[in-house]
Every structure is written in structure tokens, then in C-alpha cells.
Write a protein that holds these residues in place. Structure first.
Motif, PDB file in Angstrom:
ATOM      1  N   ALA A  42       0.828  -1.214   0.000  1.00  0.00           N
ATOM      2  CA  ALA A  42       0.000   0.000   0.000  1.00  0.00           C
ATOM      3  C   ALA A  42       0.857   1.257   0.000  1.00  0.00           C
ATOM      4  O   ALA A  42       0.547   2.230  -0.697  1.00  0.00           O
ATOM      5  N   THR A  43       1.945   1.248   0.765  1.00  0.00           N
ATOM      6  CA  THR A  43       2.847   2.406   0.796  1.00  0.00           C
ATOM      7  C   THR A  43       3.543   2.578  -0.550  1.00  0.00           C
ATOM      8  O   THR A  43       3.615   3.690  -1.092  1.00  0.00           O
ATOM      9  N   LYS A  44       4.035   1.493  -1.095  1.00  0.00           N
ATOM     10  CA  LYS A  44       4.785   1.537  -2.360  1.00  0.00           C
ATOM     11  C   LYS A  44       3.934   2.061  -3.509  1.00  0.00           C
ATOM     12  O   LYS A  44       4.424   2.820  -4.355  1.00  0.00           O
ATOM     13  N   TYR A  54      -2.107   4.365   0.693  1.00  0.00           N
ATOM     14  CA  TYR A  54      -2.043   4.370   2.149  1.00  0.00           C
ATOM     15  C   TYR A  54      -2.199   5.767   2.744  1.00  0.00           C
ATOM     16  O   TYR A  54      -1.662   6.071   3.797  1.00  0.00           O
ATOM     17  N   GLY A  55      -2.968   6.619   2.066  1.00  0.00           N
ATOM     18  CA  GLY A  55      -3.266   7.944   2.607  1.00  0.00           C
ATOM     19  C   GLY A  55      -2.119   8.925   2.450  1.00  0.00           C
ATOM     20  O   GLY A  55      -1.009   8.573   2.070  1.00  0.00           O
ATOM     21  N   LYS A  56      -2.407  10.191   2.780  1.00  0.00           N
ATOM     22  CA  LYS A  56      -1.415  11.251   2.574  1.00  0.00           C
ATOM     23  C   LYS A  56      -0.688  11.657   3.853  1.00  0.00           C
ATOM     24  O   LYS A  56       0.318  12.358   3.805  1.00  0.00           O
ATOM     25  N   ILE A  85      -7.208   4.392   7.775  1.00  0.00           N
ATOM     26  CA  ILE A  85      -7.103   3.262   6.854  1.00  0.00           C
ATOM     27  C   ILE A  85      -6.807   1.982   7.632  1.00  0.00           C
ATOM     28  O   ILE A  85      -7.419   0.938   7.397  1.00  0.00           O
ATOM     29  N   ASP A  86      -5.874   2.070   8.597  1.00  0.00           N
ATOM     30  CA  ASP A  86      -5.563   0.899   9.429  1.00  0.00           C
ATOM     31  C   ASP A  86      -6.787   0.439  10.217  1.00  0.00           C
ATOM     32  O   ASP A  86      -7.066  -0.766  10.317  1.00  0.00           O
ATOM     33  N   LYS A 118     -10.054   9.363  -1.866  1.00  0.00           N
ATOM     34  CA  LYS A 118      -9.064   8.771  -2.764  1.00  0.00           C
ATOM     35  C   LYS A 118      -8.978   7.272  -2.473  1.00  0.00           C
ATOM     36  O   LYS A 118      -9.047   6.855  -1.324  1.00  0.00           O
ATOM     37  N   LEU A 119      -8.846   6.485  -3.523  1.00  0.00           N
ATOM     38  CA  LEU A 119      -8.735   5.042  -3.363  1.00  0.00           C
ATOM     39  C   LEU A 119      -7.579   4.696  -2.430  1.00  0.00           C
ATOM     40  O   LEU A 119      -6.472   5.193  -2.591  1.00  0.00           O
TER      41      LEU A 119
END
Length: 223
Positions: free
Chosen positions: A76-78, A82-84, A92-93, A152-153
Motif C-alpha cells: 500500500a505504501t509503495k 495508504y493515505g497522505k 485506513i488501518d 481517494k482510493l
């Protein structure tokens, strides 16, 4: 250029399916190396590929990652799912953990003794309609946006939509009173990368059947 991620697991949903969904939604091609026998699993253990002696394991960016949440967080980070900021990641978590809690219940249902299965199914359906889906419907209604976090997705949307498919497999009527969740499912399912993953012949896995269950029990030496 790094090669495709390699996913080590048996040929079924289990704990790897959320990883498959997330990679697919990110538009990332991946290879699957199926564990077919207890010996295949022992080989991975003996060569030191499994830190805690268990799968799923994903080879990505020169690492051999285990632990499902760690793998999902990295992907998700890559791929910017995973949000801004820290607050968005916390939400999200939180949503992803709720999805995982319900997903675990559904995933373990095939393992339930036959004489307990009806009662367990009823209990899960009650949790779906009275606890989990109302919570997610409330989030979408509260901010009126297309996605759960930041409009955002994110991985939270992808995990939730995967779960909604499982809910429908259990009982299609369970989504009837949740129009915003149905709309989210349609919205995410129509994203080109997800739409491709949902087509027949993709790497998406079907529901667990008796044959699949017996294979998994044999591989993982489950009683």
C-alpha cells in the motif's frame, strides 16, 4: 528493474487473497509459486525463507516478507494506497482491521464442524448486518465522498470491496440495506485494474470447496 513480486502460498484464497487483490488493484503483475505438498513448505522453512516458519510469503524488492499485515502495508505504501498523512493512515488501518476481523470469521467458516456450521453462519450474518456493514455505511454517509478516506482510493476500499464479494457469496441479500457500500463495490469493481482481476482466468481464487480444503489441510498438516 525489479522483477515481479513472487507470492508463495497454496492455490487458494486464505491469507494471500487480500495481497493478490491489493497488487492487482495497484496494477502490479505478480508470479505465484504454489505450495503443493508439505515438502514444499518444509523446503521454504529449511532454506530460511520464512522468518516465523509460516506463509504467506512474498518476495518483493529484494525482501522475503512474511506476516500478512506487514506485506499489505508495504504494498500500500509503495503504490500510494495508504493515505497522505498519519491521520489518514490511522483511519485506513482502523478500517482495514475491521475488514480483517470479519474476513477471518468468513474465512474460517469452512473449518467449522458440520453440526455447528448453521449456528456459526447465523452468528456471522448477524455480525455483518448489525455490526460491520452499518459501521462502514456510516463512514461513507458521514463524509459523502466516493472513498473511505480522503476521497481517494486506498487499501481500505480495496479490502472492503473484496470482503463485500465474500458477503455476497454467503448471502446476496445481506447488502440490500447498504446502498453506499453497494455503490462503492461497483465503483471499485469498475476500475480498470480491478475489473481485469475480476474477469475469468485471472489470478483471483474461487471460494474454498471441499477439495481445496483437503489440499490445504494436507499441506499445513491440519487435523
Amino acid at each position: 528493474m525489479a522483477g515481479k513480486p513472487k507470492l508463495h502460498y497454496f492455490n487458494g484464497r486464505g491469507r494471500m487473497e487480500a495481497i493478490r487483490w491489493l497488487l492487482a488493484a495497484a496494477g502490479v503483475e505478480f508470479e505465484e509459486i504454489f505450495i503443493k505438498t508439505p515438502g514444499d513448505l518444509d523446503k521454504l522453512r529449511n532454506e530460511g525463507s520464512l522468518m516465523f516458519q509460516q506463509v504467506p510469503m512474498v518476495e518483493i524488492d529484494g525482501m522475503k516478507l512474511v506476516q500478512t499485515r506487514a506485506i499489505l502495508n508495504y504494498i500500500a505504501t509503495k503504490y500510494n494506497l495508504y493515505g497522505k498523512d498519519m491521520k489518514e493512515r490511522a483511519l485506513i488501518d482502523m478500517y482495514a482491521e475491521g475488514v480483517a476481523d470479519l474476513g477471518e470469521m468468513i474465512m474460517h467458516l469452512p473449518l467449522c464442524p458440520p453440526d455447528q456450521k448453521d449456528a456459526k453462519t447465523t452468528q456471522i450474518k448477524e455480525s455483518i448486518t448489525n455490526r460491520y456493514l452499518p459501521a462502514f455505511e456510516k463512514v461513507l454517509k458521514g463524509h459523502g465522498q466516493d472513498y473511505l478516506v480522503g476521497n481517494k482510493l486506498s487499501r481500505a476500499d480495496i479490502h472492503l470491496v473484496e470482503l463485500l464479494y465474500y458477503v455476497e457469496e454467503l448471502d446476496p441479500s445481506l447488502l440490500a440495506n447498504f446502498p453506499l457500500l453497494k455503490a462503492l463495490k461497483t465503483r471499485v469493481s469498475n476500475l480498470p485494474a480491478v475489473k481485469k482481476f475480476l474477469q475469468p482466468g485471472s489470478q483471483r481464487k474461487p471460494p474454498m470447496d471441499e477439495k481445496n480444503l483437503e489440499e490445504a489441510k494436507k499441506i499445513f498438516r491440519m487435523q
